[in-house]
Design a protein around this motif. Structure first.
Motif, mmCIF file in Angstrom:
data_model
loop_
_atom_site.group_PDB
_atom_site.id
_atom_site.type_symbol
_atom_site.label_atom_id
_atom_site.label_comp_id
_atom_site.label_asym_id
_atom_site.label_seq_id
_atom_site.Cartn_x
_atom_site.Cartn_y
_atom_site.Cartn_z
ATOM 1 N N PHE A 21 22.680 39.250 35.650
ATOM 2 C CA PHE A 21 22.608 38.304 34.537
ATOM 3 C C PHE A 21 21.243 37.631 34.678
ATOM 4 O O PHE A 21 21.031 36.886 35.641
ATOM 5 C CB PHE A 21 23.732 37.272 34.606
ATOM 6 C CG PHE A 21 25.100 37.861 34.338
ATOM 7 C CD1 PHE A 21 25.420 38.349 33.069
ATOM 8 C CD2 PHE A 21 26.050 37.933 35.338
ATOM 9 C CE1 PHE A 21 26.675 38.890 32.810
ATOM 10 C CE2 PHE A 21 27.313 38.472 35.080
ATOM 11 C CZ PHE A 21 27.618 38.959 33.822
ATOM 12 N N VAL A 26 24.439 40.083 40.312
ATOM 13 C CA VAL A 26 25.806 39.650 40.620
ATOM 14 C C VAL A 26 26.550 40.753 41.374
ATOM 15 O O VAL A 26 27.219 40.497 42.368
ATOM 16 C CB VAL A 26 26.539 39.246 39.322
ATOM 17 C CG1 VAL A 26 28.016 38.986 39.599
ATOM 18 C CG2 VAL A 26 25.899 37.987 38.747
ATOM 19 N N PRO A 45 35.225 36.014 48.032
ATOM 20 C CA PRO A 45 34.994 34.599 47.736
ATOM 21 C C PRO A 45 34.792 34.329 46.245
ATOM 22 O O PRO A 45 34.379 35.216 45.495
ATOM 23 C CB PRO A 45 33.716 34.272 48.520
ATOM 24 C CG PRO A 45 33.177 35.556 49.026
ATOM 25 C CD PRO A 45 34.248 36.578 48.958
ATOM 26 N N SER A 46 35.082 33.105 45.851
ATOM 27 C CA SER A 46 34.894 32.708 44.463
ATOM 28 C C SER A 46 33.432 32.926 44.048
ATOM 29 O O SER A 46 32.521 32.603 44.790
ATOM 30 C CB SER A 46 35.274 31.232 44.323
ATOM 31 O OG SER A 46 35.156 30.861 42.989
ATOM 32 N N GLY A 47 33.237 33.527 42.899
ATOM 33 C CA GLY A 47 31.892 33.754 42.376
ATOM 34 C C GLY A 47 31.243 35.028 42.885
ATOM 35 O O GLY A 47 30.078 35.308 42.585
ATOM 36 N N CYS A 48 31.982 35.860 43.648
ATOM 37 C CA CYS A 48 31.349 37.066 44.217
ATOM 38 C C CYS A 48 31.278 38.211 43.197
ATOM 39 O O CYS A 48 30.630 39.228 43.458
ATOM 40 C CB CYS A 48 32.081 37.528 45.477
ATOM 41 S SG CYS A 48 33.693 38.239 45.142
ATOM 42 N N GLY A 49 31.940 38.064 42.058
ATOM 43 C CA GLY A 49 31.793 39.088 41.021
ATOM 44 C C GLY A 49 33.050 39.894 40.720
ATOM 45 O O GLY A 49 32.977 40.950 40.088
ATOM 46 N N LYS A 50 34.212 39.379 41.113
ATOM 47 C CA LYS A 50 35.462 40.130 40.893
ATOM 48 C C LYS A 50 35.764 40.306 39.402
ATOM 49 O O LYS A 50 36.071 41.406 38.949
ATOM 50 C CB LYS A 50 36.643 39.416 41.588
ATOM 51 C CG LYS A 50 36.461 39.238 43.081
ATOM 52 C CD LYS A 50 37.628 38.522 43.717
ATOM 53 C CE LYS A 50 37.798 37.092 43.282
ATOM 54 N NZ LYS A 50 36.694 36.183 43.636
ATOM 55 N N SER A 51 35.652 39.206 38.644
ATOM 56 C CA SER A 51 35.929 39.308 37.203
ATOM 57 C C SER A 51 34.878 40.186 36.530
ATOM 58 O O SER A 51 35.198 40.967 35.625
ATOM 59 C CB SER A 51 35.940 37.921 36.559
ATOM 60 O OG SER A 51 36.975 37.149 37.105
ATOM 61 N N THR A 52 33.644 40.070 36.985
ATOM 62 C CA THR A 52 32.574 40.901 36.433
ATOM 63 C C THR A 52 32.863 42.380 36.685
ATOM 64 O O THR A 52 32.658 43.233 35.814
ATOM 65 C CB THR A 52 31.220 40.492 37.069
ATOM 66 O OG1 THR A 52 31.048 39.089 36.872
ATOM 67 C CG2 THR A 52 30.061 41.245 36.466
ATOM 68 N N HIS A 61 31.378 44.375 29.833
ATOM 69 C CA HIS A 61 29.983 44.255 30.263
ATOM 70 C C HIS A 61 29.439 45.660 30.462
ATOM 71 O O HIS A 61 30.174 46.551 30.878
ATOM 72 C CB HIS A 61 29.865 43.574 31.635
ATOM 73 C CG HIS A 61 30.082 42.097 31.618
ATOM 74 N ND1 HIS A 61 29.664 41.286 30.595
ATOM 75 C CD2 HIS A 61 30.652 41.279 32.539
ATOM 76 C CE1 HIS A 61 29.981 40.047 30.882
ATOM 77 N NE2 HIS A 61 30.586 40.008 32.049
ATOM 78 N N GLU A 164 43.637 37.831 38.339
ATOM 79 C CA GLU A 164 44.421 36.723 38.904
ATOM 80 C C GLU A 164 45.604 36.347 38.015
ATOM 81 O O GLU A 164 45.794 35.167 37.682
ATOM 82 C CB GLU A 164 43.530 35.495 39.091
ATOM 83 C CG GLU A 164 42.430 35.711 40.118
ATOM 84 C CD GLU A 164 41.767 34.390 40.484
ATOM 85 O OE1 GLU A 164 42.502 33.489 40.938
ATOM 86 O OE2 GLU A 164 40.561 34.263 40.311
ATOM 87 N N HIS A 197 43.292 36.117 45.016
ATOM 88 C CA HIS A 197 42.753 35.428 46.189
ATOM 89 C C HIS A 197 43.728 35.519 47.362
ATOM 90 O O HIS A 197 43.455 34.990 48.437
ATOM 91 C CB HIS A 197 42.471 33.955 45.865
ATOM 92 C CG HIS A 197 41.211 33.765 45.076
ATOM 93 N ND1 HIS A 197 39.969 33.729 45.650
ATOM 94 C CD2 HIS A 197 40.999 33.665 43.757
ATOM 95 C CE1 HIS A 197 39.049 33.573 44.726
ATOM 96 N NE2 HIS A 197 39.654 33.540 43.549
HETATM 97 N N1 LIG Z 1 28.318 36.177 31.175
HETATM 98 C C1 LIG Z 1 27.686 35.676 32.254
HETATM 99 N N2 LIG Z 1 26.432 35.210 32.174
HETATM 100 C C2 LIG Z 1 25.773 34.742 33.254
HETATM 101 N N3 LIG Z 1 26.312 34.682 34.486
HETATM 102 C C3 LIG Z 1 27.570 35.123 34.636
HETATM 103 C C4 LIG Z 1 28.318 35.638 33.532
HETATM 104 N N4 LIG Z 1 29.543 36.012 33.977
HETATM 105 C C5 LIG Z 1 29.549 35.747 35.307
HETATM 106 N N5 LIG Z 1 28.367 35.210 35.694
HETATM 107 C C6 LIG Z 1 28.012 34.819 37.068
HETATM 108 O O1 LIG Z 1 28.330 35.908 37.907
HETATM 109 C C7 LIG Z 1 28.864 35.468 39.158
HETATM 110 C C8 LIG Z 1 30.169 36.143 39.400
HETATM 111 O O2 LIG Z 1 31.125 35.680 38.459
HETATM 112 P P1 LIG Z 1 32.603 36.221 38.410
HETATM 113 O O3 LIG Z 1 33.312 35.459 37.335
HETATM 114 O O4 LIG Z 1 32.596 37.690 38.304
HETATM 115 O O5 LIG Z 1 33.143 35.799 39.858
HETATM 116 P P2 LIG Z 1 34.596 35.860 40.473
HETATM 117 O O6 LIG Z 1 34.506 36.580 41.767
HETATM 118 O O7 LIG Z 1 35.550 36.372 39.462
HETATM 119 O O8 LIG Z 1 34.914 34.317 40.773
HETATM 120 P P3 LIG Z 1 36.339 33.537 40.799
HETATM 121 O O9 LIG Z 1 37.029 33.960 42.060
HETATM 122 O O10 LIG Z 1 35.937 32.089 40.859
HETATM 123 O O11 LIG Z 1 37.084 33.895 39.546
HETATM 124 C C9 LIG Z 1 28.925 33.942 39.066
HETATM 125 O O12 LIG Z 1 27.809 33.412 39.720
HETATM 126 C C10 LIG Z 1 28.862 33.657 37.581
HETATM 127 O O13 LIG Z 1 28.251 32.436 37.327
#
Ligand SMILES: Nc1ncnc2c1ncn2[C@@H]1O[C@H](COP(=O)(O)OP(=O)(O)OP(=O)(O)O)[C@@H](O)[C@H]1O
Ligand SMILES: [Mg+2]
Length: 256
Positions: A21, A26, A45-52, A61, A164, A197
Motif C-alpha cells: 500500500f 504489507v 500479530p494484529s496488523g501483520c496482513g491476515k485480512s489483506t 485486492h 475472525e 487470533h
Molecule cells: N486498503 C488499505 N490501504 C492502506 N493500508 C492498508 C489497507 N488495508 C490494510 N492496510 C494496512 O495493511 C496492514 C495489514 O492490515 P490487515 O488488516 O491485513 O492486518 P490484520 O493482520 O488483518 O490485522 P488484525 O489482526 O488487526 O485484523 C496494516 O498496517 C494496515 O494498516
C-alpha cells in the motif's frame, strides 16, 4: 479431448505474491497452495496482513507482484466459487432471518421458490429452523453468525473465506460454532481460509496453520495439524490437542 481434473491440482495457488500500500510492503513474497478440502487458518500479530491475505484470495485486492489463482483462474473470475464471512454478521435489520439468508441467491436472480427452499435447508443445517421469522435484533451474537454462515452457504461455495468470524463471541458459543462448522464441512466439502487470533480454534479446525510475522507480513511457519479428520468436543481434552495448541501459541509468540 476432455482432460479430467487432477485431484492434486491446488484450489488456491499463491506464488511469490506481495502486496504494497503506497511505499509500505504489507505482504512480502507469499508462497502457499491449498488443496480442495483443506482448512487453513491464518494466525499472527494484529496488523501483520491476515485480512489483506484473504482479500488477495477473494480478488478484493490485486497482488502488487506475483500471482494468486483459484482453480487456475484469476480470483476476479472465480467470485462465484467463493463466499466471504466477516466478524460482523452484516445482516439487514429490516429483513427477517429467512429473507436475510435468501439475499445472496436473490441477487443472483434465483426464483423465489428455489431460494426459499435453499435458505430453509441451510438454516436447518446451522440449527436455526426455529428462528426463520426473527429479525436480527431478536438474535444473540452466536445466532447472527449462524445466519451469516447460512447466507454464505446458499451459494454452494467451493471456497469459504472467514475473517475472525467468531472473534466477538464467548468461548462456549465459539466452541459450538467450531464443531458445527466442521460438521457442515464434512457434508459439503468446501475449502476454507480462516483468520483467527486463537491458537486453540486454529488447531481444532485446521489441517494447516499459516503463522504470519509482521512488518512486512511473511510466512514464519506452516504448521501441519496432525489430528484425526473427525473432531468433536472431546478432542479438546486430549493431551495431543493441547500439545499442538501450545506449539502454535509458541510459534505465534515467536512471530511477534
Ligand atoms: N486498503 C488499505 N490501504 C492502506 N493500508 C492498508 C489497507 N488495508 C490494510 N492496510 C494496512 O495493511 C496492514 C495489514 O492490515 P490487515 O488488516 O491485513 O492486518 P490484520 O493482520 O488483518 O490485522 P488484525 O489482526 O488487526 O485484523 C496494516 O498496517 C494496515 O494498516
Ligand atoms: Mg484483520
Amino acid at each position: 479431448m476432455l482432460i479430467p481434473p487432477n485431484p492434486d491440482t491446488p484450489l488456491v495457488k499463491i506464488e511469490n505474491a506481495s502486496k504494497c500500500f503506497g511505499d509500505t510492503i504489507v505482504l512480502d513474497r507469499i508462497n502457499f497452495s491449498a488443496k480442495k478440502g483443506d482448512f487453513v487458518s491464518l494466525v499472527g500479530p494484529s496488523g501483520c496482513g491476515k485480512s489483506t491475505f484473504l482479500k488477495l484470495i477473494a480478488g478484493l485486492h490485486l497482488a502488487s507482484e506475483g500471482s494468486v489463482t483459484i482453480d487456475g483462474l484469476d480470483p476476479k473470475n472465480a467470485r462465484e466459487e467463493m463466499a466471504f464471512i466477516f466478524q460482523d454478521a452484516n445482516l439487514l435489520p429490516w429483513r427477517r432471518v429467512l429473507s436475510n439468508v435468501e439475499l445472496s441467491s436473490q441477487l443472483r436472480g434465483v426464483s423465489k421458490r428455489k431460494r426459499q427452499e435453499t435458505a430453509r435447508e441451510v438454516l436447518e443445517l446451522v440449527g436455526l429452523s426455529h428462528a426463520l421469522r426473527h429479525f436480527p435484533w431478536q438474535l444473540s451474537g452466536g445466532m447472527k453468525m449462524r445466519v451469516s454462515i447460512a447466507r454464505a452457504l446458499t451459494l454452494s461455495p467451493k471456497l469459504l473465506l472467514l475473517d475472525e468470524p467468531f472473534g466477538a463471541l464467548d468461548e462456549m458459543t465459539r466452541d459450538k460454532l467450531n464443531e458445527d462448522l466442521l460438521r457442515i464441512k464434512a457434508r459439503d466439502g468446501w475449502t476454507a481460509f480462516f483468520v483467527t487470533h486463537s491458537a486453540a480454534e486454529a488447531v481444532f479446525l485446521s489441517n494447516q496453520i499459516i503463522v504470519l510475522s509482521a512488518k512486512p507480513g511473511r510466512i514464519a511457519e506452516v504448521i501441519n495439524v496432525k489430528l484425526p479428520a473427525f473432531r468433536d468436543a472431546d478432542l479438546r481434552e486430549t493431551s495431543e490437542y493441547l500439545r499442538q495448541v501450545a506449539n502454535v501459541s509458541r510459534s505465534i509468540r515467536k512471530a511477534h
